[in-house]
Scaffold this motif. Structure first.
Motif, mmCIF file in Angstrom:
data_model
loop_
_atom_site.group_PDB
_atom_site.id
_atom_site.type_symbol
_atom_site.label_atom_id
_atom_site.label_comp_id
_atom_site.label_asym_id
_atom_site.label_seq_id
_atom_site.Cartn_x
_atom_site.Cartn_y
_atom_site.Cartn_z
ATOM 1 N N LYS A 1 55.182 57.854 3.154
ATOM 2 C CA LYS A 1 54.862 56.426 3.285
ATOM 3 C C LYS A 1 56.126 55.612 3.017
ATOM 4 O O LYS A 1 56.912 55.958 2.120
ATOM 5 N N GLN A 2 56.289 54.544 3.772
ATOM 6 C CA GLN A 2 57.500 53.722 3.642
ATOM 7 C C GLN A 2 57.178 52.388 2.977
ATOM 8 O O GLN A 2 56.279 51.678 3.424
ATOM 9 N N ILE A 3 57.947 52.074 1.931
ATOM 10 C CA ILE A 3 57.850 50.735 1.336
ATOM 11 C C ILE A 3 59.158 50.026 1.632
ATOM 12 O O ILE A 3 60.235 50.581 1.399
ATOM 13 N N ILE A 4 59.065 48.808 2.148
ATOM 14 C CA ILE A 4 60.287 48.023 2.395
ATOM 15 C C ILE A 4 60.257 46.769 1.531
ATOM 16 O O ILE A 4 59.227 46.094 1.417
ATOM 17 N N ILE A 5 61.420 46.485 0.922
ATOM 18 C CA ILE A 5 61.603 45.246 0.162
ATOM 19 C C ILE A 5 62.631 44.420 0.925
ATOM 20 O O ILE A 5 63.709 44.931 1.253
ATOM 21 N N ILE A 6 62.308 43.154 1.204
ATOM 22 C CA ILE A 6 63.297 42.284 1.865
ATOM 23 C C ILE A 6 63.877 41.343 0.816
ATOM 24 O O ILE A 6 63.151 40.560 0.203
ATOM 25 N N GLY A 7 65.188 41.422 0.600
ATOM 26 C CA GLY A 7 65.855 40.535 -0.361
ATOM 27 C C GLY A 7 66.298 41.280 -1.600
ATOM 28 O O GLY A 7 65.480 41.886 -2.296
ATOM 29 N N GLY A 8 67.595 41.238 -1.857
ATOM 30 C CA GLY A 8 68.156 41.969 -3.002
ATOM 31 C C GLY A 8 68.660 41.060 -4.095
ATOM 32 O O GLY A 8 69.722 41.287 -4.667
ATOM 33 N N GLY A 9 67.899 39.985 -4.399
ATOM 34 C CA GLY A 9 68.163 39.214 -5.616
ATOM 35 C C GLY A 9 67.522 39.971 -6.773
ATOM 36 O O GLY A 9 67.082 41.119 -6.609
ATOM 37 N N ILE A 10 67.424 39.317 -7.929
ATOM 38 C CA ILE A 10 66.874 40.036 -9.087
ATOM 39 C C ILE A 10 65.402 40.388 -8.864
ATOM 40 O O ILE A 10 64.942 41.443 -9.321
ATOM 41 N N SER A 11 64.655 39.549 -8.114
ATOM 42 C CA SER A 11 63.242 39.878 -7.853
ATOM 43 C C SER A 11 63.149 41.192 -7.087
ATOM 44 O O SER A 11 62.395 42.096 -7.462
ATOM 45 N N GLY A 12 63.921 41.301 -6.000
ATOM 46 C CA GLY A 12 63.870 42.508 -5.171
ATOM 47 C C GLY A 12 64.419 43.725 -5.893
ATOM 48 O O GLY A 12 63.846 44.817 -5.823
ATOM 49 N N LEU A 13 65.528 43.538 -6.615
ATOM 50 C CA LEU A 13 66.144 44.684 -7.307
ATOM 51 C C LEU A 13 65.245 45.195 -8.437
ATOM 52 O O LEU A 13 65.087 46.405 -8.623
ATOM 53 N N ALA A 14 64.651 44.258 -9.189
ATOM 54 C CA ALA A 14 63.766 44.678 -10.287
ATOM 55 C C ALA A 14 62.522 45.360 -9.724
ATOM 56 O O ALA A 14 62.002 46.324 -10.300
ATOM 57 N N LEU A 15 62.071 44.876 -8.579
ATOM 58 C CA LEU A 15 60.912 45.498 -7.929
ATOM 59 C C LEU A 15 61.260 46.921 -7.496
ATOM 60 O O LEU A 15 60.488 47.863 -7.713
ATOM 61 N N LEU A 16 62.435 47.065 -6.899
ATOM 62 C CA LEU A 16 62.890 48.394 -6.478
ATOM 63 C C LEU A 16 62.892 49.347 -7.681
ATOM 64 O O LEU A 16 62.385 50.470 -7.607
ATOM 65 N N HIS A 17 63.436 48.862 -8.791
ATOM 66 C CA HIS A 17 63.500 49.679 -10.007
ATOM 67 C C HIS A 17 62.093 50.101 -10.450
ATOM 68 O O HIS A 17 61.849 51.273 -10.750
ATOM 69 N N ASN A 18 61.170 49.146 -10.457
ATOM 70 C CA ASN A 18 59.815 49.453 -10.928
ATOM 71 C C ASN A 18 59.057 50.366 -9.966
ATOM 72 O O ASN A 18 58.276 51.211 -10.388
#
Ligand SMILES: Cc1cc2nc3c(=O)[nH]c(=O)nc-3n(C[C@H](O)[C@H](O)[C@H](O)COP(=O)(O)OP(=O)(O)OC[C@H]3O[C@@H](n4cnc5c(N)ncnc54)[C@H](O)[C@@H]3O)c2cc1C
Length: 459
Positions: free
Chosen positions: A3-20
């Motif tokens: 399954k693919q998850i995509i996050i658009i935007g690499g500010g702190i919201s996107g980066l913290a989401l990626l981490h979690n």
């Protein structure tokens, strides 16, 4: 198939989401997470520039430890030893009234001797505890302040706080949405003062060393090499999942998932998290949901220019003390405030240098971005030279331009937000996670990212 998850935007919201999300799906080869960022670097508003032995913050100077999420993120990344706390002397903050700097009172006795307030203003403060709580959820910050404390306290203290956090106008921002804690304290305790005192007492009981601060204000933290260090650590840890220089142009529905078209290629997502600012999301979500796109496009942002001017200490008649100062709207200044970063965190400049960080613009000065770099530097210099005896030239200069610096939680936003939440609920595997929903502070962004990861539909 994974399954693919995509996050658009690499500010702190996107980066913290990626981490979690990576934490949540650790060991799950059936779930892949990718982040698409339009710039050639990640971090969004969080960016530190090192030049001539100075660390200059383009965006946030730091984050507070009165909430746990940003601190926890730093700890997860092994950055604990890199954290720096604000110097206790930086607690001294100033307000500029009629071109004179007045120290913000930190105790009842300092409040009594605070010259710009009349005796009547001062007597009125404790009486706030007797005023009935408000009932209007549409009240502006300004209306709230005047109702509970009177006009002068509102102009000298609340108005500058709104400028310092939102670059906004206290007469336009909605108290409940922009300052939910203040709204809740009044609703719960019937009085802001009572609520603050009781919360502080409650929080300070049973706190262990190293835990998030018991004070509602908290302590300001950053990193040895500035806030950019946090995002650099995230990028380093998740290098393989972060795709830089990927400008998302459009998003469309494909079956139960989404197709994401960037300037370079096409991606597919089973679940999509949009962490870019409202205006950019509005542009690429037009096909997916025209109503959502229109609502997002209406969210207002305050523009901000941040000018860093560094002088040899020897060129200054006196070395300014404390954190810096804010300028209330009543002073009609396009300079919002000036920070002294070297007084706040260690190592921001070489010992013989002094940095001023001048914030220009805000929602009341929408044309500020039309100025040239030279004009903005001139405005900053004029502001400093009229207050501090400066005899000499800058050693180095910095400029950060934010045409859309901070979203405004104003009266119209209240309606927009309801519509946005409704539109998003139509897609079970589609989420908006950014500072225009749920708070603008770094802590808000990181805790919203954590909550969003928990809600991932692929669990
Ligand atoms: C000058 C300033 C000072 C501040 N000071 C503080 C402070 O001291 N403390 C504090 O807690 N908060 C502070 N804030 C607020 C805080 O920094 C921000 O609210 C927060 O960093 C926003 O993070 P974000 O990830 O939601 O958005 P952003 O940082 O805006 O990140 C969004 C990302 O999306 C990317 N993007 C946009 N469009 C696309 C596209 N089409 N395709 C791909 N990527 C795209 C952008 O390039 C960006 O990297 C400050 C803000 C500013 C502007």
């Amino acid at each position: 198939m994974s399954k693919q998850i995509i996050i658009i935007g690499g500010g702190i919201s996107g980066l913290a989401l990626l981490h979690n999300l990576k934490k949540k799906f650790v060991g799950r080869s059936d779930v892949q997470v990718h982040l698409l960022e339009q710039n050639t670097y990640a971090g969004g508003t969080i960016r530190t520039k090192y030049q001539n032995k100075c660390y200059f913050e383009y965006g946030p100077e730091g984050f507070l430890n009165n909430k746990e999420s940003a601190l926890k993120l730093a700890q997860d990344l092994g950055l604990e030893d890199e954290l720096v706390g604000a110097n206790p002397t930086a607690k001294k903050r100033y307000i500029s009234i009629k071109n004179e700097l007045h120290q913000v009172p930190m105790s009842p006795s300092e409040l009594l001797s605070f010259k710009p307030l009349s005796l009547l203003d001062k007597v009125r403060i404790p009486l706030e505890m007797l005023i009935r709580k408000g009932k209007d959820p549409k009240e502006t910050v300004y209306e709230f302040g005047v109702r509970r404390f009177g006009e002068n306290i509102t102009n000298y203290f609340l108005d500058p706080i709104v400028k310092g956090i939102y670059g906004g106008d206290a007469k336009k921002l909605n108290l409940r949405l922009a300052f939910p804690k203040i709204y809740e304290l009044e609703q719960e305790y019937g009085s802001l003062l009572k609520g603050l005192i009781l919360t502080m007492l409650k929080n300070s009981k049973g706190k262990k060393k190293g835990e998030a601060s018991g004070s509602p204000m908290g302590k300001l933290l950053s990193f040895r090499q500035g806030m950019g260090q946090l995002c650099e650590a995230l990028v380093k840890q998740y290098e393989d999942c972060i795709h830089l220089d990927e400008v998302v142009e459009s998003v469309d529905r494909v079956g139960e998932g989404f197709s994401i078209v960037t300037q370079k290629m096409k991606y597919f997502a089973d679940e999509l998290f949009v962490c870019s600012p409202a205006h950019s999301a509005s542009a690429f979500l037009k096909t997916l949901d025209p109503v959502l796109s229109e609502l997002l496009g209406k969210i207002q942002y305050a523009p901000m220019a941040v000018v860093g001017l560094v002088y040899p200490k020897a060129a200054l008649g006196h070395i300014p003390q404390g954190f810096g100062y804010l300028i209330p709207s009543s002073e009609k200044s396009e300079v919002q405030g000036v920070l002294f970063p070297g007084n706040v965190f260690p190592g921001r400049t070489a010992d013989d240098l002094f940095m001023f960080r001048v914030m220009i613009g805000g929602s009341s000065y929408p044309d500020i971005m039309k100025r040239t770099k030279d004009e903005l530097v001139e405005t900053a210099e004029y502001e400093l030279k009229k207050r501090f005896a400066i005899n000499g030239r800058t050693v180095t200069e910095f400029l950060a331009l934010w045409p859309n610096a901070i979203p405004q939680y104003d009266q119209e936003y209240a309606y927009l937000k309801d519509g946005i939440v409704y539109e998003v609920s139509k897609f079970p595997n589609f989420h908006l996670v950014a500072n225009y929903l749920g708070g603008v502070s770094i802590n808000d962004c990181t805790s919203n990212a954590q909550a969003a990861a928990e809600k991932s539909a692929l669990a």
